[in-house]
Design an enzyme around this catalytic site. Structure first.
Site, PDB file in Angstrom:
ATOM      1  N   GLY A   1       0.729  -1.207   0.016  1.00 28.11           N
ATOM      2  CA  GLY A   1       0.089  -0.196  -0.100  1.00 28.11           C
ATOM      3  C   GLY A   1       0.909   1.273   0.014  1.00 28.11           C
TER       4      GLY A   1
ATOM      5  N   HIS B   1     -30.989  17.737  -9.273  1.00 23.21           N
ATOM      6  CA  HIS B   1     -31.115  18.971  -8.407  1.00 23.21           C
ATOM      7  C   HIS B   1     -31.701  18.328  -7.307  1.00 23.21           C
ATOM      8  CE1 HIS B   1     -32.339  22.802  -7.221  1.00 23.21           C
ATOM      9  NE2 HIS B   1     -33.540  22.465  -6.674  1.00 23.21           N
TER      10      HIS B   1
ATOM     11  N   ALA C   1       6.526  20.627   6.120  1.00 20.83           N
ATOM     12  CA  ALA C   1       6.036  19.833   4.924  1.00 20.83           C
ATOM     13  C   ALA C   1       6.388  20.572   3.687  1.00 20.83           C
ATOM     14  CB  ALA C   1       4.269  19.953   5.049  1.00 20.83           C
ATOM     15  N   VAL C   2       7.588  20.500   3.226  1.00 17.02           N
ATOM     16  CA  VAL C   2       7.978  21.352   2.164  1.00 17.02           C
ATOM     17  C   VAL C   2       8.320  20.520   0.927  1.00 17.02           C
ATOM     18  CG1 VAL C   2       9.120  23.096   3.759  1.00 17.02           C
ATOM     19  CG2 VAL C   2      10.552  21.302   3.115  1.00 17.02           C
TER      20      VAL C   2
ATOM     21  N   ILE D   1       0.255  19.234   2.092  1.00 19.54           N
ATOM     22  CA  ILE D   1       0.137  18.422   3.441  1.00 19.54           C
ATOM     23  C   ILE D   1      -0.028  19.252   4.570  1.00 19.54           C
ATOM     24  CG2 ILE D   1       1.658  17.364   5.009  1.00 19.54           C
ATOM     25  CD1 ILE D   1       2.906  15.863   2.643  1.00 19.54           C
TER      26      ILE D   1
HETATM   27  P1  FAD Z   1       4.880   5.041  -2.546  1.00 16.78           P
HETATM   28  O1  FAD Z   1       3.249   4.831  -2.274  1.00 16.78           O
HETATM   29  O2  FAD Z   1       5.690   5.994  -1.926  1.00 16.78           O
HETATM   30  O3  FAD Z   1       5.199   3.333  -2.573  1.00 16.78           O
HETATM   31  C1  FAD Z   1       6.440   2.993  -2.579  1.00 16.78           C
HETATM   32  C2  FAD Z   1       6.807   1.759  -1.894  1.00 16.78           C
HETATM   33  O4  FAD Z   1       8.125   1.243  -2.149  1.00 16.78           O
HETATM   34  C3  FAD Z   1       6.812   2.176  -0.148  1.00 16.78           C
HETATM   35  O5  FAD Z   1       5.963   0.885   0.078  1.00 16.78           O
HETATM   36  C4  FAD Z   1       8.283   1.509   0.037  1.00 16.78           C
HETATM   37  O6  FAD Z   1       8.425   0.786   1.108  1.00 16.78           O
HETATM   38  C5  FAD Z   1       8.746   0.749  -1.202  1.00 16.78           C
HETATM   39  N1  FAD Z   1      10.218   0.636  -1.240  1.00 16.78           N
HETATM   40  C6  FAD Z   1      11.050   1.825  -1.585  1.00 16.78           C
HETATM   41  N2  FAD Z   1      12.361   1.309  -1.928  1.00 16.78           N
HETATM   42  C7  FAD Z   1      12.276  -0.087  -1.799  1.00 16.78           C
HETATM   43  C8  FAD Z   1      13.214  -1.243  -1.945  1.00 16.78           C
HETATM   44  N3  FAD Z   1      14.670  -0.901  -2.221  1.00 16.78           N
HETATM   45  N4  FAD Z   1      12.722  -2.264  -1.806  1.00 16.78           N
HETATM   46  C9  FAD Z   1      11.562  -2.621  -1.578  1.00 16.78           C
HETATM   47  N5  FAD Z   1      10.642  -1.955  -1.441  1.00 16.78           N
HETATM   48  C10 FAD Z   1      11.138  -0.541  -1.516  1.00 16.78           C
HETATM   49  N6  FAD Z   1      -1.878  11.396  -3.179  1.00 16.78           N
HETATM   50  C11 FAD Z   1      -3.093  11.727  -3.675  1.00 16.78           C
HETATM   51  O7  FAD Z   1      -3.455  11.438  -4.765  1.00 16.78           O
HETATM   52  N7  FAD Z   1      -4.179  11.808  -2.995  1.00 16.78           N
HETATM   53  C12 FAD Z   1      -4.127  12.226  -1.728  1.00 16.78           C
HETATM   54  O8  FAD Z   1      -4.975  12.630  -0.939  1.00 16.78           O
HETATM   55  C13 FAD Z   1      -2.945  12.245  -1.210  1.00 16.78           C
HETATM   56  N8  FAD Z   1      -2.488  12.650   0.069  1.00 16.78           N
HETATM   57  C14 FAD Z   1      -1.290  12.417   0.687  1.00 16.78           C
HETATM   58  C15 FAD Z   1      -0.942  12.625   2.152  1.00 16.78           C
HETATM   59  C16 FAD Z   1       0.179  12.621   2.606  1.00 16.78           C
HETATM   60  C17 FAD Z   1       0.250  12.927   4.187  1.00 16.78           C
HETATM   61  C18 FAD Z   1       1.465  12.074   1.854  1.00 16.78           C
HETATM   62  C19 FAD Z   1       2.628  11.857   2.411  1.00 16.78           C
HETATM   63  C20 FAD Z   1       0.879  12.007   0.405  1.00 16.78           C
HETATM   64  C21 FAD Z   1      -0.224  11.937  -0.190  1.00 16.78           C
HETATM   65  N9  FAD Z   1      -0.462  11.743  -1.610  1.00 16.78           N
HETATM   66  C22 FAD Z   1      -1.844  11.873  -2.146  1.00 16.78           C
HETATM   67  C23 FAD Z   1       0.613  11.299  -2.205  1.00 16.78           C
HETATM   68  C24 FAD Z   1       0.610   9.624  -2.547  1.00 16.78           C
HETATM   69  O9  FAD Z   1       0.603   9.262  -1.330  1.00 16.78           O
HETATM   70  C25 FAD Z   1       1.807   9.288  -3.526  1.00 16.78           C
HETATM   71  O10 FAD Z   1       1.655   9.866  -4.647  1.00 16.78           O
HETATM   72  C26 FAD Z   1       1.617   7.922  -3.636  1.00 16.78           C
HETATM   73  O11 FAD Z   1       1.610   6.994  -2.694  1.00 16.78           O
HETATM   74  C27 FAD Z   1       2.782   7.315  -4.776  1.00 16.78           C
HETATM   75  O12 FAD Z   1       2.740   6.076  -4.935  1.00 16.78           O
HETATM   76  P2  FAD Z   1       4.061   5.306  -5.573  1.00 16.78           P
HETATM   77  O13 FAD Z   1       3.488   3.583  -5.820  1.00 16.78           O
HETATM   78  O14 FAD Z   1       4.905   5.874  -6.412  1.00 16.78           O
HETATM   79  O15 FAD Z   1       5.167   5.242  -4.114  1.00 16.78           O
HETATM   80  P1  NAD Z   2       3.938  20.990  -1.526  1.00 16.99           P
HETATM   81  O1  NAD Z   2       4.822  20.861  -2.900  1.00 16.99           O
HETATM   82  O2  NAD Z   2       2.406  20.686  -1.982  1.00 16.99           O
HETATM   83  O3  NAD Z   2       4.029  22.356  -0.790  1.00 16.99           O
HETATM   84  C1  NAD Z   2       5.231  22.728   0.117  1.00 16.99           C
HETATM   85  C2  NAD Z   2       4.975  24.104   0.109  1.00 16.99           C
HETATM   86  O4  NAD Z   2       6.237  24.432   1.126  1.00 16.99           O
HETATM   87  C3  NAD Z   2       5.158  24.856  -0.990  1.00 16.99           C
HETATM   88  O5  NAD Z   2       4.042  25.733  -1.139  1.00 16.99           O
HETATM   89  C4  NAD Z   2       6.463  25.686  -0.792  1.00 16.99           C
HETATM   90  O6  NAD Z   2       6.432  26.989  -1.596  1.00 16.99           O
HETATM   91  C5  NAD Z   2       6.608  25.736   0.668  1.00 16.99           C
HETATM   92  N1  NAD Z   2       8.159  25.935   1.026  1.00 16.99           N
HETATM   93  C6  NAD Z   2       9.170  25.135   0.536  1.00 16.99           C
HETATM   94  N2  NAD Z   2      10.301  25.397   1.142  1.00 16.99           N
HETATM   95  C7  NAD Z   2       9.813  26.177   2.241  1.00 16.99           C
HETATM   96  C8  NAD Z   2      10.802  26.763   3.317  1.00 16.99           C
HETATM   97  N3  NAD Z   2      11.912  26.539   3.640  1.00 16.99           N
HETATM   98  N4  NAD Z   2       9.984  27.779   4.046  1.00 16.99           N
HETATM   99  C9  NAD Z   2       8.780  27.837   3.962  1.00 16.99           C
HETATM  100  N5  NAD Z   2       8.014  27.162   2.976  1.00 16.99           N
HETATM  101  C10 NAD Z   2       8.505  26.483   2.091  1.00 16.99           C
HETATM  102  O7  NAD Z   2       4.352  19.609  -0.673  1.00 16.99           O
HETATM  103  P2  NAD Z   2       3.934  18.951   0.298  1.00 16.99           P
HETATM  104  O8  NAD Z   2       2.784  19.591   1.060  1.00 16.99           O
HETATM  105  O9  NAD Z   2       5.022  18.243   1.405  1.00 16.99           O
HETATM  106  O10 NAD Z   2       3.407  17.670  -0.146  1.00 16.99           O
HETATM  107  C11 NAD Z   2       4.205  16.734  -1.062  1.00 16.99           C
HETATM  108  C12 NAD Z   2       3.446  16.135  -2.192  1.00 16.99           C
HETATM  109  O11 NAD Z   2       2.602  15.026  -1.540  1.00 16.99           O
HETATM  110  C13 NAD Z   2       2.590  17.012  -2.941  1.00 16.99           C
HETATM  111  O12 NAD Z   2       3.454  17.633  -4.131  1.00 16.99           O
HETATM  112  C14 NAD Z   2       1.464  16.185  -3.552  1.00 16.99           C
HETATM  113  O13 NAD Z   2       2.105  15.633  -4.676  1.00 16.99           O
HETATM  114  C15 NAD Z   2       1.394  14.850  -2.472  1.00 16.99           C
HETATM  115  N6  NAD Z   2       0.255  15.228  -1.693  1.00 16.99           N
HETATM  116  C16 NAD Z   2      -0.993  15.281  -2.275  1.00 16.99           C
HETATM  117  C17 NAD Z   2      -1.740  15.445  -1.552  1.00 16.99           C
HETATM  118  C18 NAD Z   2      -3.213  15.495  -2.487  1.00 16.99           C
HETATM  119  O14 NAD Z   2      -3.615  15.091  -3.536  1.00 16.99           O
HETATM  120  N7  NAD Z   2      -4.420  15.826  -1.659  1.00 16.99           N
HETATM  121  C19 NAD Z   2      -1.729  15.606  -0.032  1.00 16.99           C
HETATM  122  C20 NAD Z   2      -0.640  15.654   0.476  1.00 16.99           C
HETATM  123  C21 NAD Z   2       0.401  15.476  -0.332  1.00 16.99           C
END
Ligand code: FAD
Ligand code: NAD
Length: 470
Positions: A41, A449, A275-276, A192
């Site tokens: 996952g 609606h 969360a940058v 984030i």
């Molecule tokens: P990942 O989900 O990161 O999975 C990669 C996997 O590879 C991991 O399980 C890791 O353990 C494994 N792995 C890495 N290296 C190795 C290795 N050498 N050997 C074996 N396994 C390995 N996206 C959305 O679309 N909607 C959202 O609402 C959303 N909310 C988010 C909220 C947060 C707080 C965060 C952090 C991210 C969010 N995202 C969201 C972004 C989303 O989670 C990612 O875009 C997505 O998970 C990427 O999928 P992936 O398969 O590329 O990688």
């Molecule tokens: P982000 O790129 O969305 O936001 C980072 C923010 O931090 C930007 O506004 C940037 O200007 C600011 N920033 C950068 N350096 C800084 C500094 N030194 N001081 C103050 N502000 C600074 O990144 P995120 O919120 O960490 O999320 C990471 C990625 O995870 C996103 O790009 C997104 O792809 C994915 N994500 C998606 C969802 C969703 O789809 N709902 C939710 C969470 C995360």
């Protein structure tokens, strides 16, 4: 060395990119091995999309009940609620467990071999899995494959002068609080920072958001982020834009900030959520030995998700922005189908994006500014949710739906919306763009609606000069 496992497709990473590729490959009869170092996952199900939406839901419920305590205009009479965050985290863990076990069951059903352990790349067709990380002694398990799919995802970016640890946390820790801090400083007002910052505020924490750029959610246009900024203000979130974090104070209890070129100030905070942004996970497992073409830390791919080495594919966050789970999944399907012999490209018309703030923001395709930058002669029209009956019943009228279309033939180019619950519009937005719909197609579709979806139809009508309710 144990006997090597031989397979057609070897996937490193069981996140939404890797596990969806594996399921699709299994459906297509491709012998597939998936290696996952942590939990099936990936980020999405364990420490990302799903846990964050759980926390947001808990916070919304708590806040909604709190809002009714006292003199509710809705006529509801309720006492002040309390929050047991340990129980909330346990509920979140239950949902994560159900979903990740479901992924395991789907992989089994589709005859995918799942190997738990950290993969180390030997060459483009050979990978070793470290047994020590599988809790066993002995030599690594070697796997040979015809196709190698890299889906290792991303990890939180740290600020070099303020690494994670102690009171400085990433989203991972923020999603599993042992107790709620009295105050939280959030560095970065992106996805984030604002999703989790809003949730913590609704749970009663004093929240301050620090953003380096001159406004919140700089990834969206100012019109879209305005209702979010207004809502944060109403919630009592401290917003510090155009502000740099200089580091922690000597006593470790405060952040040192600088707004513009102003004097240094101090912001007390029990915890600091950084969360940058996130970095593609491309180091520490032998990937560099393949000498792939890279864009910084991201693996460069073409329109078919191929890397610069034949037989090596890459998808998801490892390939850079936009780092979204649904993009990773779509790329996973695209790769599996090509390995099965189909001609497939990853060239979507749009990848919808949703920010689950309050109000939510949803976008798909081009904004007016992007259409202008692309040199397209375009039309744009907005319909305010203040003129939508359903939005009034939801007590959420600060928002709008906006459409962008070509001026000459009315082909839809993009949609944007901000408002409560508008994330669900992503389906209609994506579908209309992918199907090449025109303004007339949406304007002449009967929308139920009373729904907020009527604002989608009204935006299209307005672009045609035929809006009915504004
Ligand atoms: P990942 O989900 O990161 O999975 C990669 C996997 O590879 C991991 O399980 C890791 O353990 C494994 N792995 C890495 N290296 C190795 C290795 N050498 N050997 C074996 N396994 C390995 N996206 C959305 O679309 N909607 C959202 O609402 C959303 N909310 C988010 C909220 C947060 C707080 C965060 C952090 C991210 C969010 N995202 C969201 C972004 C989303 O989670 C990612 O875009 C997505 O998970 C990427 O999928 P992936 O398969 O590329 O990688
Ligand atoms: P982000 O790129 O969305 O936001 C980072 C923010 O931090 C930007 O506004 C940037 O200007 C600011 N920033 C950068 N350096 C800084 C500094 N030194 N001081 C103050 N502000 C600074 O990144 P995120 O919120 O960490 O999320 C990471 C990625 O995870 C996103 O790009 C997104 O792809 C994915 N994500 C998606 C969802 C969703 O789809 N709902 C939710 C969470 C995360």
């Amino acid at each position: 060395m144990a006997n090597p496992v031989q397979t057609t497709l070897l996937i490193i990473g069981g996140g939404p990119g890797g596990y969806v590729a594996a399921i699709r490959a299994g459906q297509l009869g491709i012998p597939t091995v998936l290696v996952e170092a942590s939990a099936l996952g990936g980020t999405c199900l364990n420490i990302g999309c799903i846990p964050s939406k759980v926390l947001i839901h808990v916070a919304e419920q708590f806040h909604a009940i709190q809002a009714q305590a006292g003199d509710s205009p809705l006529g509801i009479r309720v006492g002040a609620p309390d929050i047991d965050i340990t129980a909330s985290v346990a509920w979140k863990n239950g949902i994560v467990k159900r979903l990740t076990q479901g992924v395991g069951a789907l992989l089994k059903k589709h005859k995918v071999t799942v190997i738990q352990g950290r993969a180390h790349i030997v060459d483009g067709k050979t990978v070793d899995v470290d047994p020590a990380l599988r809790g066993r002694a002995g030599a690594p398990q070697r796997i040979r494959c015809e196709h190698l799919l890299l889906a290792t995802g991303s990890e939180p970016m740290a600020l070099p002068f303020m690494p994670f640890g102690g009171r400085v946390i990433s989203s991972t820790e923020a999603l599993s609080p042992k107790k709620l801090p009295a105050s939280l400083a959030v560095v970065g007002a992106g996805y984030i920072g604002l999703e989790l910052g809003t949730a913590y505020r609704k749970l009663g924490v004093q929240v301050d958001v620090i953003e380096a750029q001159d406004r919140l959610l700089p990834v969206y246009d100012a019109e879209l982020s305005r209702p979010v900024a207004a809502s944060l203000k109403a919630l009592g979130v401290g917003v510090h834009v155009d502000t740099r974090v200089l580091g922690l104070s000597d006593d470790g209890k405060a952040l040192r900030l600088q707004k513009g070129k102003g004097d240094e100030t101090r912001l007390e905070a029990e915890q600091v959520l950084v969360a940058v942004g996130r970095t593609p996970r491309s180091r520490g497992f032998g990937l560099s030995s393949l000498m792939l073409d890279m864009d910084g830390e991201a693996v460069r791919t073409d329109t078919r998700c191929r890397t610069s080495m034949t037989g090596v594919w890459a998808i998801g966050d490892l390939t850079g922005e936009p780092m979204l789970a649904h993009r990773a999944m779509a790329q996973g399907v695209c790769v599996a189908e090509q390995i099965a012999g189909q001609t497939r490209y990853f060239t979507p018309e749009a990848i919808p994006a949703v920010c689950f703030t309050d109000p939510e923001v949803v976008t798909a395709g081009l904004s007016p500014q992007q259409a202008a930058e692309a040199g397209v002669d375009y039309l744009e029209a907005s319909f305010p949710l203040a003129a939508n009956g359903r939005a009034m019943t939801l007590q959420s009228t600060d928002g709008f739906v906006r459409v962008v279309a070509r001026k000459d033939n009315h082909l839809l180019l993009g949609w944007q919306a901000v408002g409560r619950g508008v994330s669900e519009m992503a389906a209609a937005f994506g579908l209309s763009l992918e199907m090449g719909a025109r303004l007339e197609d949406v304007a002449h579709t009967i929308h139920a609606h009373p729904t907020q979806g009527e604002a989608v139809q009204e935006a299209a009508l307005r672009a045609l000069g035929q809006a009915l309710h504004v």
